[in-house]
Design an enzyme around this catalytic site. Structure first.
Site, PDB file in Angstrom:
ATOM      1  N   SER A  64      10.376   5.220 -27.758  1.00 42.13           N
ATOM      2  CA  SER A  64      10.763   3.867 -28.170  1.00 42.13           C
ATOM      3  C   SER A  64      12.213   3.544 -27.824  1.00 42.13           C
ATOM      4  O   SER A  64      12.600   2.384 -27.844  1.00 42.13           O
ATOM      5  CB  SER A  64      10.554   3.706 -29.682  1.00 42.13           C
ATOM      6  OG  SER A  64      11.292   4.670 -30.389  1.00 42.13           O
TER       7      SER A  64
ATOM      8  N   HIS B 221       5.211   2.040 -24.104  1.00 36.78           N
ATOM      9  CA  HIS B 221       5.674   2.001 -25.494  1.00 36.78           C
ATOM     10  C   HIS B 221       4.738   1.142 -26.342  1.00 36.78           C
ATOM     11  O   HIS B 221       4.728  -0.082 -26.250  1.00 36.78           O
ATOM     12  CB  HIS B 221       7.110   1.452 -25.555  1.00 36.78           C
ATOM     13  CG  HIS B 221       7.642   1.357 -26.949  1.00 36.78           C
ATOM     14  ND1 HIS B 221       8.550   0.405 -27.329  1.00 36.78           N
ATOM     15  CD2 HIS B 221       7.374   2.097 -28.065  1.00 36.78           C
ATOM     16  CE1 HIS B 221       8.823   0.558 -28.622  1.00 36.78           C
ATOM     17  NE2 HIS B 221       8.119   1.568 -29.082  1.00 36.78           N
TER      18      HIS B 221
ATOM     19  N   GLU C 287       4.778  -2.393 -24.393  1.00 38.84           N
ATOM     20  CA  GLU C 287       6.010  -2.539 -23.621  1.00 38.84           C
ATOM     21  C   GLU C 287       5.960  -1.540 -22.461  1.00 38.84           C
ATOM     22  O   GLU C 287       5.988  -0.333 -22.663  1.00 38.84           O
ATOM     23  CB  GLU C 287       7.216  -2.265 -24.531  1.00 38.84           C
ATOM     24  CG  GLU C 287       8.538  -2.667 -23.937  1.00 38.84           C
ATOM     25  CD  GLU C 287       9.684  -2.490 -24.940  1.00 38.84           C
ATOM     26  OE1 GLU C 287      10.632  -3.290 -24.883  1.00 38.84           O
ATOM     27  OE2 GLU C 287       9.630  -1.556 -25.765  1.00 38.84           O
TER      28      GLU C 287
ATOM     29  N   ASN D 102      13.266  -2.815 -29.105  1.00 41.23           N
ATOM     30  CA  ASN D 102      14.178  -2.106 -30.008  1.00 41.23           C
ATOM     31  C   ASN D 102      15.632  -2.375 -29.677  1.00 41.23           C
ATOM     32  O   ASN D 102      16.492  -2.379 -30.562  1.00 41.23           O
ATOM     33  CB  ASN D 102      13.886  -0.605 -29.978  1.00 41.23           C
ATOM     34  CG  ASN D 102      12.601  -0.267 -30.727  1.00 41.23           C
ATOM     35  OD1 ASN D 102      12.232  -0.966 -31.661  1.00 41.23           O
ATOM     36  ND2 ASN D 102      11.918   0.786 -30.320  1.00 41.23           N
TER      37      ASN D 102
END
Length: 724
Positions: free
Chosen positions: A427, A448, A460, A498
């Site tokens: 991540s 991800h 992702e 993130n």
């Protein structure tokens, strides 16, 4: 260059005098302006011709109509002039089609959604296949049914059922539509047109009822009962969607028709529909609708003409929460999966998690027990890499430990075929570091998933500068098959989602250490529309994950991270979040969160270590101030993601924020929402806070440049050098 017509209708007249008008606008026969204009011409012709006794309306290639053309909303919002109020709903559907002296029947197969169903409801009867989907999902796009649906649906299925269908935007199958009164008969696809034609002739000969649904009254309750039902619907809407006005507007329009008559209801519908299309909510939801459908188009990748390779067998390294969730998503889409763990205990736990995920589907009625067992048989648990020798793709899903991941990728290179895709579910960690000990950089890619992986809709896809375009196309195809929305981004710490949201919790901790109320912050953010506030989220993911992720950002972006010892101090007190029943909240046996009276002692200790003084102004923050102080740093970081070319489209970041972090879709995504507020306003607020609280709030160059020109954040002033 002028575009050609967007769709049309065709008319054929049978020997027995039935004009069959067919909607033709692939892929779902949407009702564009061209289709509706052509339909009116065909309808006028059918009504004028002496050899036409009755009319059947249907759609080409097994689909009646997916509804009004959503592209038209964008045109109206950009200043194009819509047709005059009531032109479609009153002049065409009511005063021409429904009032005609020739009966009309809708022959429904596939889809009859939105404007498609409204068109069908204006006919004198509806014949459907059992598998057809019928519904009015307009509220999902921030509008209300605008072609008579608010008036006709309650009169066909009753007020309660109509409210349920409109307010939830859920469609129903043909069988249920028949039992509820929405359609008059169910037939097979091969008999649909012939049955509908005969039904229309039977209406003409008074063998079947000639029903103008707008004036039906047998399904409408007494005024007092109707008022009670409508008020209950309003209360539910305010409870479940407190930030949305259009569901309440829809209820008001329905009520107008019941109180003042259906024609008055149609005029109210036309008036409200025209105004609501221009609302920020509608603009936001329409933007997200198109943005979601645009994520799989990647400039320089998907336009190369590459054909996805066939991926049949996928291996997953790590059977924890993420690995088992990914395995579940894959086997649910009929992929053969090999799940590897380090010992029997961990492997059994991983397989049991997958089994539990499938059992949950069975309990919810999404699959049968037999299907669940067949699906689980696609999963094989292993303790070594021998079964990896014929896999098409591997997804590494172990803990965020760089040396461990590097060793795994070195091992994968030895055991996997040369054309096998090597993916990581990391991540935050830079993929170049993960693949440092390999020679396979062209097939290393980030996959991800978000937790729980078999539920969350976002995937992702992270590429490095050396990832092969073929590998990206392959993973995009896998994402589509497992029903994920893919967003392709460049490689950096935290990638896009993130990376954008790392200031989210940090801003919240900064505010608390400077005097804001922790629980007020969470309430304000939840009231804004997030699933939960930053502190409740931190409890949910666990302090261990939060601390490890935070460390990645402290190391890579030291100049703009807010350093706090608050989480560390709480960990020393054996708090780890919801899993230990104590975090920023305390949790009972049912995991219900309650504020913790002891929390202030940890905050006070953290303030002392950080040397922070309480700012009395932060004790008086409004909800608006809290939302801006939490989210403007997120906007700022999203601007950096665009500036660095990590994402080439602002719309992709909007989708990522909505589907990955739960940003409210009715606000359009992080960049779209910011543009509604304006770059100048956001920049000035960040500068004000930066002067007061330090560099954490300092606006980046991308933002300040656009603020200086009053430009939107979604349209770059100059092309960024893309990491893609």
């Amino acid at each position: 260059m002028e575009r050609g017509p967007r769709g049309s209708t065709a008319m054929e007249v049978s020997a027995d005098g039935v004009a069959v008008i067919t909607i033709i606008n692939p892929p779902v026969n949407s009702l564009s302006t061209d289709v509706l204009q052509n339909f009116k011409e065909n309808l006028d012709q059918a009504l004028q011709r002496n050899d036409v006794k009755a009319i059947v309306l249907t759609g080409a290639k097994g689909k009646f109509s997916g509804g009004f053309d959503i592209n038209a909303f964008v045109g109206y919002q950009s200043g194009q002039q819509p047709s005059k109020p009531g032109f479609l709903s009153i002049e065409i559907l009511t005063d021409i089609l429904e009032a005609a002296r020739k009966p009309s029947v809708a022959a429904i197969d596939g889809l009859a959604l939105g404007g498609g169903l409204e068109l069908a409801m204006a006919c004198h009867a509806r014949i459907s296949t059992g598998s057809a989907q019928l519904g009015l999902p307009e509220l999902q796009l921030g509008v209300i049914p605008g072609m008579g649906g608010t008036q006709r649906l309650p009169r066909l299925v009753g007020l309660s059922k109509a409210l349920e269908m409109m307010l939830t935007s859920k469609s129903i199958k043909g069988e249920e539509a028949h039992s509820s009164g929405l359609v008059d008969a169910i037939v097979s696809s091969d008999k649909l047109i012939s049955t509908s034609c005969q039904w229309a002739l039977d209406i003409l000969e008074h063998k079947k009822p000639w029903v103008a649904s707008l004036y039906k009254t047998d399904k409408i309750e007494s005024l007092s009962e109707a008022t009670e039902i409508l008020n209950f619907a309003r209360a539910q809407s305010r409870k479940h969607a407190p930030n949305l006005e259009h569901p309440l507007a829809c209820i008001d329009v329905i009520e107008e028709g019941i109180v003042s008559g259906p024609r008055a209801g149609l005029w109210k519908e036309a008036e409200v529909s025209g105004a609501i299309i221009q609302s920020d909510t509608c603009k936001s939801l329409v933007h997200i609708f198109f943005a979601q459908r645009g994520t799989s188009r990647v400039p320089g990748i998907t336009d190369l003409g590459l054909i996805p390779r066939q991926i049949k067998k996928v291996a997953i390294v790590g059977g924890g929460l993420m690995g088992s969730g990914i395995a579940t998503a894959l086997i649910l889409s009929n992929y053969t999966v090999v799940l590897k763990e380090v010992n029997e205990k961990f492997l059994e736990a991983g397989v049991n998690r997958v089994r539990a995920n499938l059992q949950s589907h069975v309990k919810k009625g999404k699959m049968t027990k037999e299907n669940s067992e067949r699906t689980l048989s696609l999963l094989k648990g292993v303790l070594d890499y021998e079964s990896f020798r014929d896999v098409d793709m591997v997804i590494e899903a172990v803990i965020e430990n760089l040396p461990l991941k590097q060793q795994i990728f070195a091992d994968l290179e030895k055991y996997c075929p040369l054309n096998c895709i090597l993916a990581s579910n990391t991540s935050t960690i830079d993929l170049n570091l993960i693949g440092k000990k390999t020679e396979s950089h062209d097939r290393i890619i980030g996959a991800h998933f978000f937790s729980p992986a078999h539920v969350m809709p976002l995937l992702e896809i992270v590429r490095t500068e050396r990832t092969s375009p073929q590998v990206i196309v392959d993973l995009l195809n896998v994402g589509r098959k497992i029903k994920k929305t893919p967003v392709v981004v460049g490689n950096c710490t935290g990638f896009a989602v993130n990376r954008m949201f790392f200031p989210y919790t940090q801003a919240a901790i900064l505010l608390v250490e400077h005097g804001a109320d922790l629980y007020q912050i969470d309430r304000s953010i939840a009231n804004f529309g997030m699933p939960m506030g930053p502190f409740r989220l931190c409890d949910l993911v666990g302090f261990g994950v939060a601390a490890a992720t935070g460390m990645q950002f402290f190391e890579n972006f030291p100049e703009r991270t807010y350093r706090s010892t608050l989480v560390q101090i709480m960990q020393e007190d054996k708090r780890a979040g919801e899993a230990t029943r104590k975090g920023f909240y305390v949790y009972n046996d049912k995991r219900k969160a309650s504020p913790d009276r002891e929390i202030m002692k940890f905050i006070q200790k953290s303030r002392e270590i950080s040397g922070v003084n309480v700012d009395p102004e932060l004790k008086k923050l409004s909800d608006k101030d809290i939302v801006e102080m939490i989210f403007f740093p997120v906007v700022n970081e999203a601007c950096r993601v665009l500036a660095e070319g990590i994402s080439v489209k602002a719309a992709d970041l909007d989708v990522a924020a909505v589907m990955g972090m739960g940003f409210p879709p009715y606000r359009g995504g992080i960049i779209f929402w910011a543009d509604l507020l304006g770059s100048r306003y956001i920049c000035s607020r960040l500068e004000e806070w930066s002067n007061r609280y330090g560099g954490f709030f300092k606006p980046c160059d991308y933002l300040t440049q656009r603020a200086a020109k009053g430009a939107s954040l979604s349209s770059p002033l100059e092309p960024a050098k893309s990491r893609l």
